[in-house]
Every structure is written in C-alpha cells, then in structure tokens.
Design a protein around this motif. Structure first.
Motif, PDB file in Angstrom:
ATOM      1  N   HIS A  52      59.838  27.266  30.254  1.00 52.12           N
ATOM      2  CA  HIS A  52      60.274  27.894  31.503  1.00 52.12           C
ATOM      3  C   HIS A  52      59.090  28.073  32.454  1.00 52.12           C
ATOM      4  CE1 HIS A  52      64.064  28.221  29.655  1.00 52.12           C
ATOM      5  NE2 HIS A  52      63.888  29.369  29.035  1.00 52.12           N
ATOM      6  N   TYR A  53      57.957  28.469  31.902  1.00 55.66           N
ATOM      7  CA  TYR A  53      56.758  28.664  32.713  1.00 55.66           C
ATOM      8  C   TYR A  53      56.345  27.350  33.378  1.00 55.66           C
ATOM      9  CZ  TYR A  53      51.764  29.039  33.720  1.00 55.66           C
ATOM     10  OH  TYR A  53      50.543  28.980  34.324  1.00 55.66           O
ATOM     11  N   ALA A  95      62.402  15.210  35.583  1.00 54.87           N
ATOM     12  CA  ALA A  95      63.700  15.875  35.347  1.00 54.87           C
ATOM     13  C   ALA A  95      64.041  16.860  36.454  1.00 54.87           C
ATOM     14  CB  ALA A  95      63.678  16.596  33.997  1.00 54.87           C
ATOM     15  N   CYS A  96      63.003  17.428  37.095  1.00 51.06           N
ATOM     16  CA  CYS A  96      63.212  18.402  38.182  1.00 51.06           C
ATOM     17  C   CYS A  96      63.218  17.723  39.546  1.00 51.06           C
ATOM     18  CB  CYS A  96      62.103  19.455  38.137  1.00 51.06           C
ATOM     19  SG  CYS A  96      62.134  20.500  36.680  1.00 51.06           S
ATOM     20  N   HIS A  97      63.076  16.394  39.584  1.00 49.36           N
ATOM     21  CA  HIS A  97      63.067  15.622  40.825  1.00 49.36           C
ATOM     22  C   HIS A  97      61.919  16.039  41.741  1.00 49.36           C
ATOM     23  CE1 HIS A  97      66.862  13.931  39.593  1.00 49.36           C
ATOM     24  NE2 HIS A  97      67.332  15.151  39.425  1.00 49.36           N
ATOM     25  N   THR A  98      60.769  16.278  41.159  1.00 47.85           N
ATOM     26  CA  THR A  98      59.577  16.608  41.944  1.00 47.85           C
ATOM     27  C   THR A  98      58.344  16.149  41.172  1.00 47.85           C
ATOM     28  OG1 THR A  98      58.447  18.373  43.154  1.00 47.85           O
ATOM     29  CG2 THR A  98      59.336  18.954  40.981  1.00 47.85           C
ATOM     30  N   ASP A  99      57.230  16.055  41.864  1.00 48.28           N
ATOM     31  CA  ASP A  99      55.978  15.645  41.207  1.00 48.28           C
ATOM     32  C   ASP A  99      55.324  16.857  40.550  1.00 48.28           C
ATOM     33  OD1 ASP A  99      56.182  12.983  41.998  1.00 48.28           O
ATOM     34  OD2 ASP A  99      55.160  13.363  43.904  1.00 48.28           O
ATOM     35  N   ALA A 100      54.782  16.627  39.352  1.00 52.74           N
ATOM     36  CA  ALA A 100      54.002  17.674  38.678  1.00 52.74           C
ATOM     37  C   ALA A 100      52.568  17.593  39.200  1.00 52.74           C
ATOM     38  CB  ALA A 100      54.040  17.463  37.175  1.00 52.74           C
ATOM     39  N   LYS A 101      52.098  18.662  39.785  1.00 49.58           N
ATOM     40  CA  LYS A 101      50.733  18.706  40.304  1.00 49.58           C
ATOM     41  C   LYS A 101      49.812  19.271  39.215  1.00 49.58           C
ATOM     42  CE  LYS A 101      52.077  19.324  45.116  1.00 49.58           C
ATOM     43  NZ  LYS A 101      53.359  18.724  44.930  1.00 49.58           N
ATOM     44  N   THR A 102      48.693  18.584  38.992  1.00 52.65           N
ATOM     45  CA  THR A 102      47.749  19.044  37.976  1.00 52.65           C
ATOM     46  C   THR A 102      46.340  19.122  38.543  1.00 52.65           C
ATOM     47  OG1 THR A 102      47.413  16.771  37.192  1.00 52.65           O
ATOM     48  CG2 THR A 102      49.101  18.062  36.066  1.00 52.65           C
ATOM     49  N   ILE A 103      45.535  19.935  37.913  1.00 58.03           N
ATOM     50  CA  ILE A 103      44.101  20.037  38.214  1.00 58.03           C
ATOM     51  C   ILE A 103      43.373  19.726  36.917  1.00 58.03           C
ATOM     52  CG2 ILE A 103      42.215  21.577  38.876  1.00 58.03           C
ATOM     53  CD1 ILE A 103      44.306  23.303  40.335  1.00 58.03           C
ATOM     54  N   GLU A 104      42.436  18.795  36.992  1.00 58.70           N
ATOM     55  CA  GLU A 104      41.679  18.439  35.777  1.00 58.70           C
ATOM     56  C   GLU A 104      40.233  18.845  35.932  1.00 58.70           C
ATOM     57  OE1 GLU A 104      42.598  14.620  34.004  1.00 58.70           O
ATOM     58  OE2 GLU A 104      44.272  14.443  35.382  1.00 58.70           O
ATOM     59  N   GLU A 156      57.860  25.074  41.817  1.00 57.93           N
ATOM     60  CA  GLU A 156      57.222  25.798  42.922  1.00 57.93           C
ATOM     61  C   GLU A 156      56.001  25.060  43.475  1.00 57.93           C
ATOM     62  OE1 GLU A 156      56.437  29.648  41.246  1.00 57.93           O
ATOM     63  OE2 GLU A 156      58.557  30.215  41.257  1.00 57.93           O
ATOM     64  N   SER A 157      55.783  23.832  43.009  1.00 58.42           N
ATOM     65  CA  SER A 157      54.649  22.995  43.436  1.00 58.42           C
ATOM     66  C   SER A 157      53.307  23.671  43.209  1.00 58.42           C
ATOM     67  CB  SER A 157      54.791  22.592  44.910  1.00 58.42           C
ATOM     68  OG  SER A 157      55.923  21.783  45.077  1.00 58.42           O
ATOM     69  N   GLN A 158      53.216  24.469  42.163  1.00 62.74           N
ATOM     70  CA  GLN A 158      51.949  25.099  41.792  1.00 62.74           C
ATOM     71  C   GLN A 158      51.255  24.208  40.769  1.00 62.74           C
ATOM     72  OE1 GLN A 158      52.686  29.060  40.374  1.00 62.74           O
ATOM     73  NE2 GLN A 158      53.667  29.711  42.254  1.00 62.74           N
ATOM     74  N   PRO A 159      49.994  23.868  41.000  1.00 63.76           N
ATOM     75  CA  PRO A 159      49.304  22.971  40.074  1.00 63.76           C
ATOM     76  C   PRO A 159      49.066  23.626  38.705  1.00 63.76           C
ATOM     77  CG  PRO A 159      47.824  23.718  41.799  1.00 63.76           C
ATOM     78  CD  PRO A 159      49.169  24.259  42.134  1.00 63.76           C
ATOM     79  N   ILE A 160      49.064  22.791  37.680  1.00 64.57           N
ATOM     80  CA  ILE A 160      48.811  23.222  36.311  1.00 64.57           C
ATOM     81  C   ILE A 160      47.463  22.652  35.900  1.00 64.57           C
ATOM     82  CG2 ILE A 160      49.608  23.060  33.915  1.00 64.57           C
ATOM     83  CD1 ILE A 160      52.475  22.753  35.166  1.00 64.57           C
TER      84      ILE A 160
END
Length: 187
Positions: free
Chosen positions: A109-110, A178-187, A117-121
């Motif tokens: 869920h997190y 699955a959520c029809h959006t891009d997953a934003k990440t920070i490496e 919410e387009s918050q980077p992980i």
C-alpha cells in the motif's frame, strides 16, 4: 487465542498451555526465551526470513543493518532447533517479503500510494540482487497447512523463497504499470 506483543501479554498468560504458538515477532533469542519461559505448547511455528537462505546462498547482498537482522534470525532458529523435540514440535517458515491485502508491513500500500502520488522512491545502490515476494493470502495458506499437519519429534525448516525474484526497480515499474503511471525512483 491470544494476539498481541509478547511484552504486553506475557504476564497475562504465564503458565498457560497453548496447542500452538505462532510467532511473527521474534527478533532476538531473548524474545523466544521469554515466550518459552511464559507458556507451554505442543507446536511452535516461527515465522522467519528467507533472507537467511539468500545470505547462505549468496544470492543477495545486505546492508549492515540487514546483516544484523539476518544474524539475529539465524540465532533464533538455532536456539529453537536446539530446544525443540524436548518440549515441543517446531516448524520454521522462512518467508520472503509478504505483500498484499492486510500484509503486516503495509509495504504494498505504501509503495502504491507513493507511485500514485508521483513521489519518488529511493533505491539504495548498495543493495543488489533480486527481491522475492509472497502474497499474504498464499502465506496464510502455507501457515495453515503446517498448523494442520504437525510432525511430532521433527524440527522442520520450510523455505518459502520463490525460485526467482525480481529487481526492485522492475518491481516498482510493474506497480506503476498496474496503476497506469510511471514509478519515479531516486538512486
């Protein structure tokens, strides 16, 4: 049934007999020692970690904090194996990360919320190798199957690690898909 943190319920259940102890929250040997000194049981099921298998096989690298967690889980398993068969039957189930509806960590869920919410992980570069998961319902079914089939006098270790995992970034991208959006990440 008694459900709760051992530190809260232990004085309320002292010297009580339980057909089964299902331990999800043992993080140190002292936790298990406290439980076994408080209650008596025929069957002890420890929910452990598939990270032990991944460390033993070298299929995943761990941070210092994760290494400590895995070392503590190994110590718990060794303690229980040394004490099983004397007073109780033992089943150890090594789960990978449990995800899904009502998973105890809320991790799925997190991550989904962050992606929606387009918050980077943040992805830690020091941790490499595939991540492995099990659906919460499948984990519950596996636990139930061993509750219903105890093996007296046998300490069992059940490795629930899937044969292959997925890179964390690819997993996040699948959630995004699955959520029809891009997953934003920070490496």
């Amino acid at each position: 049934p008694v459900i709760g943190e051992r530190s809260v319920v232990s004085n309320k259940i002292e010297n009580t007999f339980f057909f089964l102890v299902l331990d999800f929250t043992a993080y140190q040997v002292a936790d298990v020692q406290q439980t076994l000194s408080t209650v008596k049981t025929n069957h002890y099921i420890l929910i452990s970690s598939a990270w032990i298998t991944q460390k033993e096989t070298g299929t995943r690298k761990f941070s210092t904090l994760e290494n400590r967690y895995v070392s503590d889980k190994v110590a718990i398993e060794r303690f229980l194996i040394a004490n099983a068969n004397k007073d109780f039957d033992l089943t150890i189930i090594r789960f990978p990360i449990v995800l899904g509806f009502n998973d105890h960590s809320g991790r799925l869920h997190y991550l989904t919320r962050r992606i929606l919410e387009s918050q980077p992980i943040t992805i830690c570069r020091d941790i490499t190798g595939p991540c492995s998961f099990i659906c919460a319902q499948d984990a519950a079914n596996l636990i139930t199957s061993y509750v219903l089939r105890p093996k007296p006098g046998v300490a069992r270790i059940i490795d629930a690690l899937p044969p292959q995992g997925i890179e964390y970034k690819n997993f996040l991208n699948l959630i995004g898909l699955a959520c029809h959006t891009d997953a934003k990440t920070i490496e």
